[in-house]
Design a protein around this motif. Structure first.
Motif, PDB file in Angstrom:
ATOM      1  N   ALA A   1       0.921  -1.441  -0.410  1.00 23.48           N
ATOM      2  CA  ALA A   1       0.030  -0.151  -0.086  1.00 23.48           C
ATOM      3  C   ALA A   1       0.660   1.548   0.160  1.00 23.48           C
ATOM      4  O   ALA A   1       0.449   2.683  -0.740  1.00 23.48           O
ATOM      5  CB  ALA A   1      -0.617   0.235   1.277  1.00 23.48           C
ATOM      6  N   TYR A   2       1.822   1.096   0.514  1.00 22.38           N
ATOM      7  CA  TYR A   2       2.978   2.371   1.202  1.00 22.38           C
ATOM      8  C   TYR A   2       4.064   2.075   0.606  1.00 22.38           C
ATOM      9  O   TYR A   2       5.026   1.765   1.622  1.00 22.38           O
ATOM     10  CB  TYR A   2       2.882   3.552   2.589  1.00 22.38           C
ATOM     11  N   PRO A   3       4.836   1.839  -0.233  1.00 20.61           N
ATOM     12  CA  PRO A   3       5.835   1.052  -0.971  1.00 20.61           C
ATOM     13  C   PRO A   3       7.109   2.455  -0.515  1.00 20.61           C
ATOM     14  O   PRO A   3       6.833   3.015  -0.682  1.00 20.61           O
ATOM     15  CB  PRO A   3       5.176   0.984  -2.567  1.00 20.61           C
ATOM     16  N   ASP A   4       8.409   1.004  -0.711  1.00 19.93           N
ATOM     17  CA  ASP A   4       9.270   2.042  -0.995  1.00 19.93           C
ATOM     18  C   ASP A   4       9.965   1.336  -2.670  1.00 19.93           C
ATOM     19  O   ASP A   4      10.236   0.672  -3.441  1.00 19.93           O
ATOM     20  CB  ASP A   4      10.461   0.851  -0.257  1.00 19.93           C
ATOM     21  N   GLU A   5       9.970   2.865  -3.169  1.00 18.39           N
ATOM     22  CA  GLU A   5       9.744   3.374  -4.409  1.00 18.39           C
ATOM     23  C   GLU A   5      10.994   2.651  -4.584  1.00 18.39           C
ATOM     24  O   GLU A   5      12.828   2.901  -4.395  1.00 18.39           O
ATOM     25  CB  GLU A   5       9.915   5.066  -4.252  1.00 18.39           C
ATOM     26  N   ASN A   6      11.126   2.064  -5.994  1.00 17.19           N
ATOM     27  CA  ASN A   6      12.738   1.641  -5.834  1.00 17.19           C
ATOM     28  C   ASN A   6      13.298   1.085  -5.321  1.00 17.19           C
ATOM     29  O   ASN A   6      14.391   0.514  -5.314  1.00 17.19           O
ATOM     30  CB  ASN A   6      12.871   2.546  -6.562  1.00 17.19           C
ATOM     31  N   GLU A   7      13.139   0.695  -4.394  1.00 13.56           N
ATOM     32  CA  GLU A   7      13.733  -0.359  -3.379  1.00 13.56           C
ATOM     33  C   GLU A   7      15.288   1.242  -2.281  1.00 13.56           C
ATOM     34  O   GLU A   7      16.064  -0.052  -2.279  1.00 13.56           O
ATOM     35  CB  GLU A   7      14.049  -2.077  -3.170  1.00 13.56           C
ATOM     36  N   LYS A   8      15.003   2.205  -3.270  1.00 10.71           N
ATOM     37  CA  LYS A   8      16.560   2.830  -3.267  1.00 10.71           C
ATOM     38  C   LYS A   8      15.539   4.330  -2.285  1.00 10.71           C
ATOM     39  O   LYS A   8      16.291   4.992  -1.235  1.00 10.71           O
ATOM     40  CB  LYS A   8      16.483   3.228  -4.325  1.00 10.71           C
TER      41      LYS A   8
ATOM     42  N   VAL B   1      16.901  11.615   0.346  1.00 11.40           N
ATOM     43  CA  VAL B   1      15.814  12.410   0.455  1.00 11.40           C
ATOM     44  C   VAL B   1      14.765  12.304   1.677  1.00 11.40           C
ATOM     45  O   VAL B   1      14.384  11.334   2.309  1.00 11.40           O
ATOM     46  CB  VAL B   1      15.395  12.031  -0.632  1.00 11.40           C
ATOM     47  N   TYR B   2      14.580  13.152   2.711  1.00  5.98           N
ATOM     48  CA  TYR B   2      14.244  13.538   3.695  1.00  5.98           C
ATOM     49  C   TYR B   2      12.284  13.973   3.879  1.00  5.98           C
ATOM     50  O   TYR B   2      11.845  14.608   2.497  1.00  5.98           O
ATOM     51  CB  TYR B   2      15.093  14.158   5.076  1.00  5.98           C
ATOM     52  N   ALA B   3      11.662  13.588   4.002  1.00  5.46           N
ATOM     53  CA  ALA B   3      10.118  13.924   4.104  1.00  5.46           C
ATOM     54  C   ALA B   3      10.113  15.682   3.929  1.00  5.46           C
ATOM     55  O   ALA B   3      10.390  15.721   4.652  1.00  5.46           O
ATOM     56  CB  ALA B   3       9.020  13.230   5.390  1.00  5.46           C
ATOM     57  N   PRO B   4       9.893  16.145   3.188  1.00  6.99           N
ATOM     58  CA  PRO B   4       9.326  17.975   3.198  1.00  6.99           C
ATOM     59  C   PRO B   4       8.432  18.156   4.081  1.00  6.99           C
ATOM     60  O   PRO B   4       7.687  17.101   4.761  1.00  6.99           O
ATOM     61  CB  PRO B   4       9.104  17.979   1.925  1.00  6.99           C
TER      62      PRO B   4
ATOM     63  N   LEU C   1       0.488   9.433   2.545  1.00  6.11           N
ATOM     64  CA  LEU C   1       0.441   9.528   1.026  1.00  6.11           C
ATOM     65  C   LEU C   1       1.793   9.690  -0.322  1.00  6.11           C
ATOM     66  O   LEU C   1       2.410   8.990  -1.111  1.00  6.11           O
ATOM     67  CB  LEU C   1      -1.146  10.291   0.208  1.00  6.11           C
ATOM     68  N   ASP C   2       2.810  10.541   0.539  1.00  2.00           N
ATOM     69  CA  ASP C   2       3.588  10.603  -0.098  1.00  2.00           C
ATOM     70  C   ASP C   2       4.392  10.062  -0.479  1.00  2.00           C
ATOM     71  O   ASP C   2       5.001   8.923   0.555  1.00  2.00           O
ATOM     72  CB  ASP C   2       4.452  12.001   0.692  1.00  2.00           C
ATOM     73  N   PRO C   3       5.066   9.413  -1.443  1.00  2.00           N
ATOM     74  CA  PRO C   3       6.072   8.578  -2.127  1.00  2.00           C
ATOM     75  C   PRO C   3       7.481   8.371  -0.895  1.00  2.00           C
ATOM     76  O   PRO C   3       8.391   7.189  -0.910  1.00  2.00           O
ATOM     77  CB  PRO C   3       6.348   8.211  -3.575  1.00  2.00           C
ATOM     78  N   VAL C   4       7.837   9.651  -0.144  1.00  2.00           N
ATOM     79  CA  VAL C   4       9.069   9.342   0.199  1.00  2.00           C
ATOM     80  C   VAL C   4       9.113   8.321   1.400  1.00  2.00           C
ATOM     81  O   VAL C   4      10.022   8.343   1.964  1.00  2.00           O
ATOM     82  CB  VAL C   4       9.393  10.901   0.182  1.00  2.00           C
ATOM     83  N   TRP C   5       7.382   7.998   2.341  1.00  2.00           N
ATOM     84  CA  TRP C   5       7.530   7.518   2.987  1.00  2.00           C
ATOM     85  C   TRP C   5       7.151   5.658   2.695  1.00  2.00           C
ATOM     86  O   TRP C   5       7.030   5.713   1.560  1.00  2.00           O
ATOM     87  CB  TRP C   5       5.867   7.684   4.238  1.00  2.00           C
ATOM     88  N   ALA C   6       7.919   5.090   4.196  1.00  2.00           N
ATOM     89  CA  ALA C   6       7.174   3.410   3.648  1.00  2.00           C
ATOM     90  C   ALA C   6       6.749   2.936   4.368  1.00  2.00           C
ATOM     91  O   ALA C   6       7.189   3.247   5.547  1.00  2.00           O
ATOM     92  CB  ALA C   6       8.819   2.315   3.185  1.00  2.00           C
ATOM     93  N   GLY C   7       5.895   2.081   4.141  1.00  2.00           N
ATOM     94  CA  GLY C   7       4.811   1.727   5.351  1.00  2.00           C
ATOM     95  C   GLY C   7       5.228   0.601   5.994  1.00  2.00           C
ATOM     96  O   GLY C   7       4.967  -0.341   5.466  1.00  2.00           O
TER      97      GLY C   7
ATOM     98  N   SER D   1      11.118   7.606   6.496  1.00  2.00           N
ATOM     99  CA  SER D   1      11.091   8.332   5.745  1.00  2.00           C
ATOM    100  C   SER D   1      12.813   7.849   4.359  1.00  2.00           C
ATOM    101  O   SER D   1      12.965   7.898   3.743  1.00  2.00           O
ATOM    102  CB  SER D   1      11.042   9.778   6.154  1.00  2.00           C
ATOM    103  N   GLU D   2      14.167   7.706   6.029  1.00  2.00           N
ATOM    104  CA  GLU D   2      15.301   7.605   5.552  1.00  2.00           C
ATOM    105  C   GLU D   2      16.120   6.820   7.085  1.00  2.00           C
ATOM    106  O   GLU D   2      15.401   6.777   7.610  1.00  2.00           O
ATOM    107  CB  GLU D   2      15.599   9.006   5.681  1.00  2.00           C
ATOM    108  N   VAL D   3      17.422   5.764   6.096  1.00  2.00           N
ATOM    109  CA  VAL D   3      17.540   5.706   7.613  1.00  2.00           C
ATOM    110  C   VAL D   3      19.444   6.779   7.358  1.00  2.00           C
ATOM    111  O   VAL D   3      20.017   6.575   5.985  1.00  2.00           O
ATOM    112  CB  VAL D   3      17.647   4.045   7.766  1.00  2.00           C
ATOM    113  N   ALA D   4      20.389   6.886   8.216  1.00  2.00           N
ATOM    114  CA  ALA D   4      21.464   6.958   8.204  1.00  2.00           C
ATOM    115  C   ALA D   4      22.161   6.303   8.606  1.00  2.00           C
ATOM    116  O   ALA D   4      21.896   6.012  10.478  1.00  2.00           O
ATOM    117  CB  ALA D   4      21.272   8.358   8.026  1.00  2.00           C
ATOM    118  N   VAL D   5      23.731   5.969   9.386  1.00  2.00           N
ATOM    119  CA  VAL D   5      24.733   5.518   9.645  1.00  2.00           C
ATOM    120  C   VAL D   5      25.777   6.603   9.461  1.00  2.00           C
ATOM    121  O   VAL D   5      26.654   6.943   8.476  1.00  2.00           O
ATOM    122  CB  VAL D   5      25.373   4.165   8.936  1.00  2.00           C
TER     123      VAL D   5
END
Length: 204
Positions: free
Chosen positions: A62-69, A75-78, A84-90, A192-196
């Motif tokens: 329903a709330y996909p990870d766009e292109n698995e990337k 890119v962080y959520a604006p 519903l924004d594609p920046v989110w994976a649910g 929205s994002e993970v970082a290390v």
């Protein structure tokens, strides 16, 4: 002679300032996860009309990870985003979550690396619809072989209604090639994002 001495002193001051700038810039740290590959546990698959909001293995995500990337693309959520924004994976309660009690995002850094901080950026209470950071938590693990894992710490989310996402950050001196985020949800969990980082995080 005085002009030459004055010129030399000026050059030394400029070089000193330049050196200070370079050190300060490098001290901000580097996001080792940016652009790297990763795998996640299952994202939410919305059930059909007979299942309602339940889980349906055969349904589309329903709330996909766009292109698995999108979780390591930098890119962080604006500020004006919603779920519903594609920046989110649910994520929701898939069968594996119900069995083990957490979702996973596992990043391959490509090589064993020194790590000082790991951060996951999740949707806050401004999204509504049961989405929020309250009741959520993350525990971060590192591994050299993607099999044996060592925990480097955990942190709990807190309620937030004035920002679109919150950063759950674990700071620890560690090393590994793989970094795994184990996420426990309080409600709907949107990432929205993970970082290390190998230094101090630059994204607040």
């Amino acid at each position: 002679m005085k002009k030459a001495l004055s010129l030399m002193l000026t050059m030394c001051m400029v070089l000193s300032l330049f050196a200070t700038f370079v050190v300060s810039a490098s001290a901000e740290g580097t996001n080792l996860a940016e652009g790297k590959s990763y795998v996640t546990s299952q994202l939410y698959r919305q059930g059909g009309k007979d299942v309602g909001w339940g889980w349906d293995e055969n349904a589309a995500i329903a709330y996909p990870d766009e292109n698995e990337k999108s979780l390591t693309d930098g890119v962080y959520a604006p500020a004006d985003s919603n779920y519903l924004d594609p920046v989110w994976a649910g994520f929701s309660q898939d069968p594996v979550y119900k069995e083990v009690g957490y979702h996973t995002i596992t990043v391959d850094l490509g090589a064993k690396s020194a790590i000082s901080e790991a951060v996951v950026y999740i949707a806050s209470g401004t999204q509504g619809n049961g989405i929020g950071a309250s009741g959520s938590s993350v525990e971060v693990f590192v591994s050299d072989d993607n099999t044996s894992w060592t925990s480097i710490g955990s942190v709990e989310g807190a309620a937030a209604t004035d920002v679109d996402y919150v950063a759950l950050s674990v700071k620890a001196a560690a090393s590994g090639r793989y970094v795994q985020f184990r996420l426990v949800r309080g409600g709907w969990l949107f990432v929205s994002e993970v970082a290390v980082y190998e230094g101090a995080a630059v994204q607040a």
